[in-house]
Design an enzyme around this catalytic site. Sequence first.
Site, mmCIF file in Angstrom:
data_model
loop_
_atom_site.group_PDB
_atom_site.id
_atom_site.type_symbol
_atom_site.label_atom_id
_atom_site.label_comp_id
_atom_site.label_asym_id
_atom_site.label_seq_id
_atom_site.Cartn_x
_atom_site.Cartn_y
_atom_site.Cartn_z
ATOM 1 N N TYR A 139 -14.058 -0.099 -6.743
ATOM 2 C CA TYR A 139 -13.677 -0.288 -8.143
ATOM 3 C C TYR A 139 -14.898 -0.406 -9.052
ATOM 4 O O TYR A 139 -14.783 -0.266 -10.268
ATOM 5 C CB TYR A 139 -12.803 -1.544 -8.317
ATOM 6 C CG TYR A 139 -11.452 -1.458 -7.637
ATOM 7 C CD1 TYR A 139 -10.972 -0.257 -7.135
ATOM 8 C CD2 TYR A 139 -10.647 -2.582 -7.513
ATOM 9 C CE1 TYR A 139 -9.735 -0.181 -6.518
ATOM 10 C CE2 TYR A 139 -9.404 -2.508 -6.894
ATOM 11 C CZ TYR A 139 -8.958 -1.314 -6.395
ATOM 12 O OH TYR A 139 -7.735 -1.242 -5.785
ATOM 13 N N LYS A 182 -11.892 -0.780 7.599
ATOM 14 C CA LYS A 182 -11.547 0.548 8.103
ATOM 15 C C LYS A 182 -12.808 1.086 8.788
ATOM 16 O O LYS A 182 -13.328 2.149 8.450
ATOM 17 C CB LYS A 182 -11.101 1.419 6.914
ATOM 18 C CG LYS A 182 -10.511 2.755 7.273
ATOM 19 C CD LYS A 182 -9.091 2.694 7.807
ATOM 20 C CE LYS A 182 -8.620 4.068 8.203
ATOM 21 N NZ LYS A 182 -7.413 4.066 9.027
ATOM 22 N N ASP A 240 -4.834 -0.146 8.016
ATOM 23 C CA ASP A 240 -3.510 0.475 8.197
ATOM 24 C C ASP A 240 -2.649 -0.368 9.131
ATOM 25 O O ASP A 240 -1.465 -0.595 8.900
ATOM 26 C CB ASP A 240 -3.634 1.928 8.681
ATOM 27 C CG ASP A 240 -4.699 2.122 9.744
ATOM 28 O OD1 ASP A 240 -5.509 1.197 9.977
ATOM 29 O OD2 ASP A 240 -4.732 3.196 10.364
ATOM 30 N N ASP A 294 -6.421 -5.698 -2.826
ATOM 31 C CA ASP A 294 -5.522 -5.423 -3.948
ATOM 32 C C ASP A 294 -4.143 -5.050 -3.410
ATOM 33 O O ASP A 294 -3.101 -5.583 -3.826
ATOM 34 C CB ASP A 294 -6.139 -4.256 -4.746
ATOM 35 C CG ASP A 294 -5.438 -3.997 -6.051
ATOM 36 O OD1 ASP A 294 -4.481 -4.724 -6.370
ATOM 37 O OD2 ASP A 294 -5.842 -3.047 -6.751
ATOM 38 N N ASP A 297 -0.566 -7.767 -2.719
ATOM 39 C CA ASP A 297 0.738 -7.512 -3.343
ATOM 40 C C ASP A 297 1.824 -7.373 -2.278
ATOM 41 O O ASP A 297 2.939 -7.868 -2.442
ATOM 42 C CB ASP A 297 0.697 -6.233 -4.192
ATOM 43 C CG ASP A 297 0.362 -6.533 -5.640
ATOM 44 O OD1 ASP A 297 -0.204 -7.623 -5.904
ATOM 45 O OD2 ASP A 297 0.653 -5.698 -6.510
#
Length: 354
Positions: free
Chosen positions: A138, A189, A221, A245, A249
């Site tokens: 980001y 990852k 994942d 992020d 959620d």
Amino acid sequence: MKIAVLPGDGIGPEIVAQAVKVLDVLRREGLGLEYEYGEMGGAGYDAAGDPYPPATSKLAREADAVLLGAVGGYRYDTLPRPLRPEQGLLRIRKELGLFANLRPAMLYPELASASSLKPEVVSGLDLMILRELTGDIYFGQPRGLRRTDEGEREGYDTMLYSESEISRIAHVGFKTAMKRGKRLCSVDKANVLETSVLWREVVTEISRDYPQVDLSHMYVDNAAMQLVRNPKQFDVILTGNMFGDILSDEASMLTGSIGMLPSASLDAEGKGLFEPIHGSAPDIAGQNVANPLATILSAAMMMRHTFNQEEAAARIEHAVRKALSDGFRTPDIHQEGMTRVGTKEMGDAVAARI
Ligand code: NAD
């Protein structure tokens, strides 16, 4: 303990008033709390033409912690981007150097039926997601849009973490785990991304300072899958900005009730901004129906993470649990046979149970 109180917009003032009501019980018992109020978001724009006015910024910098309601409202949606309420949030997080975002996902057994998952999968769920908030793809440079030599459009971003950025969030992760179940799952990852290879190495190195914490690693994942398959396996999940992020959620929705979930964003010294994860809910503002528990639980996180007042934090959390087990419910979590109450009455119920 100086607290900057920023109620914000929509339901913000109503829910923040309930958190202050609960903190006031502790203050009257002798806990040294001081509040100072400031304007933020749309309220800041209305008062001073700025979603994060200089006076609020001064207040937030001088305080030991910030309690925020929520910002945003239909009226402000047409303003130019820099004047929109959400810009105030981005600016305060940046100015205070809040790099560690803590989001618990807890499901009180009384509310297990609110989740979209089977009650036995989520009942008693109590996990914490720690997300790095100021680095990663980001913020990494370079980024942009360009045209290739063949004239095709291309978008690109840079995923980037320095050793020091990983190390400071990892320390927060291990310290958080020490205060809880002493299990930390670092999510990355590393099978595909170089950034994640470094992430995993640094987290593993830091784990030597915390021999009591049981560290594991998981690919993102798989973590996304495990969160819906068996979320109770987790204690603390540590991860970067983008993975966090998405996973935070996902985790918050396991509980099915957005009005219940608090959050904390901390700087390197433990100073923090504490706020519910939900927004300003303009659809229900001013009707005394909003659930104040996420904000009250944010105040509990403030006691624990900034002020090291574990007992005060535990008492607030216990009072929330007691109000629920005594049957008090705001409309968003109401079920048959329970006592339906408004925002203020829920605040009273919790305050009375401290
Ligand atoms: P929202 O979280 O405000 O509301 C989503 C839904 O959940 C609404 O139906 C609302 O009534 C309900 N809800 C939210 N909090 C509740 C509570 N405490 N009790 C009962 N019901 C509750 O999200 P939205 O509708 O997408 O956004 C509304 C405004 O809030 C927008 O301006 C948005 O930009 C802003 N927003 C602010 C923050 C923040 O301040 N951190 C976060 C998200 C959205």
